[in-house]
Design a protein around this motif. Structure first.
Motif: not given
Length: 325
Positions: A11-12, A18-19, A15-16
């Motif tokens: 999940e992390l 996507r950012a 997120e990274l």
């Protein structure tokens, strides 16, 4: 690593990505007892040295952290061999790195570190045949492309945020506004498709600083005798790739572009400042983060690879050398 740990890292990582934050994935591929890590254990390390996950005790983790930050910077994967002080060392070879860790109590680790970077963004302004050819060829080269209509009234500049290059191919219109928007967002490479005469006149009228002018290339593209839109696009992207590969040009972080007004060299990467310190007890180089063991005394600030080294330092400083041995 427990299943929930793997799910959390997955999940992390999403997120990274996507950012658009670069990170490295570290995976233990061999663990020789006695070690606290096991083959398959994983961690993610971001460019500022923050680590999430588990790849061994604190001393081993510091070696992984340091190698991961370097891998993110170079963009190349590496096999890290972490060995105790008295082990037979491996020679340094391309793709492999050795860390002799005096804090290890026997055992050894091999960790594969893979940097993960988002595709770099090229921002294209215009719908001319040259602009479309740049879009098509940039996508073939693996760039992410954002394209903006030359008649767009968007004043936010959001489309150019985080781009490594902005190519303006409008053949007229408010080219100055598009160039200014890219410069204000710290885009390191701004290309204008125009003749020598028209391009120079436009830049003169904009009254740019010397540093800003150095970032604008007009006519953009290497001189390969290009004539057709496809050939001109090839010359444009060749110049961009050369700046990335040969000169180390990197895109700014979007938040840095918004929050700073620095007029930096065009090829200065806006990456986190990494503080590296040498553990005064074991001699390891450590990356200073919020959770790095440290001690402040009359001689200054000191950082350590683990709490054991910190406790030894404090004991020695207070005259308890015998107890610290």
């Amino acid at each position: 690593m427990p299943p929930e740990g793997r799910e959390s890292l997955t999940e992390l990582a999403a997120e990274l990505s996507r950012a658009r934050i670069a990170y490295a994935r570290a995976t233990v591929v061999r663990a020789q007892p006695p070690t606290s890590a096991h083959a398959g254990d994983q961690a993610l390390v971001t460019a500022d040295g923050q680590m999430h996950g588990f790849v061994g005790g604190q001393c081993a983790a510091e070696s992984v952290r340091l190698a991961a930050v370097d891998a993110i910077d170079s963009g190349e994967g590496v096999l890290l061999r972490i060995l105790p002080d008295d082990a037979d060392t491996f020679p340094e070879t391309p793709g492999a790195r050795v860390a002799v860790n005096p804090c290890l109590s026997g055992g050894a680790l091999e960790v594969f570190i893979e940097p993960v970077r988002s595709a770099q963004v090229i921002h294209v302004v215009g719908e001319t045949p040259i602009a479309q050819a740049v879009v098509d060829q940039a996508q073939l080269l693996g760039f992410e492309v954002t394209q903006e209509d030359s008649s767009s009234s968007d004043e936010s500049g959001a489309g150019v945020d985080g781009a490594v290059a902005s190519i303006v191919s409008m053949h007229g219109g408010d080219e100055a506004r598009q160039i200014r928007a890219a410069l204000d967002r710290d885009v390191p490479f701004v290309g204008l498709v125009a003749s020598h005469t028209r391009g120079a006149a436009l830049l003169d009228a904009m009254e740019l600083s010397e540093s800003q002018r150095d970032r604008v290339h007009t006519p953009v593209g290497l001189d390969i005798g290009a004539v057709t839109p496809a050939e001109i696009a090839l010359s444009v992207l060749a110049q961009v790739v050369s700046a990335i590969r040969r000169d180390g040009m990197r895109a700014p972080r979007a938040e840095a572009a918004r929050d700073t007004g620095r007029d930096e060299h065009p090829y200065t990467a806006m990456t986190p400042d990494i503080l590296r310190e040498v553990d005064p007890v074991c001699g390891m180089t450590v990356i200073v983060t919020d959770d790095t063991p440290h001690h402040h005394d009359g001689s200054g600030s000191h950082w350590f690879c683990c709490t054991g080294c910190r406790d030894t330092f404090i004991a020695r400083a207070s005259g308890g050398l015998q107890a610290a041995r």
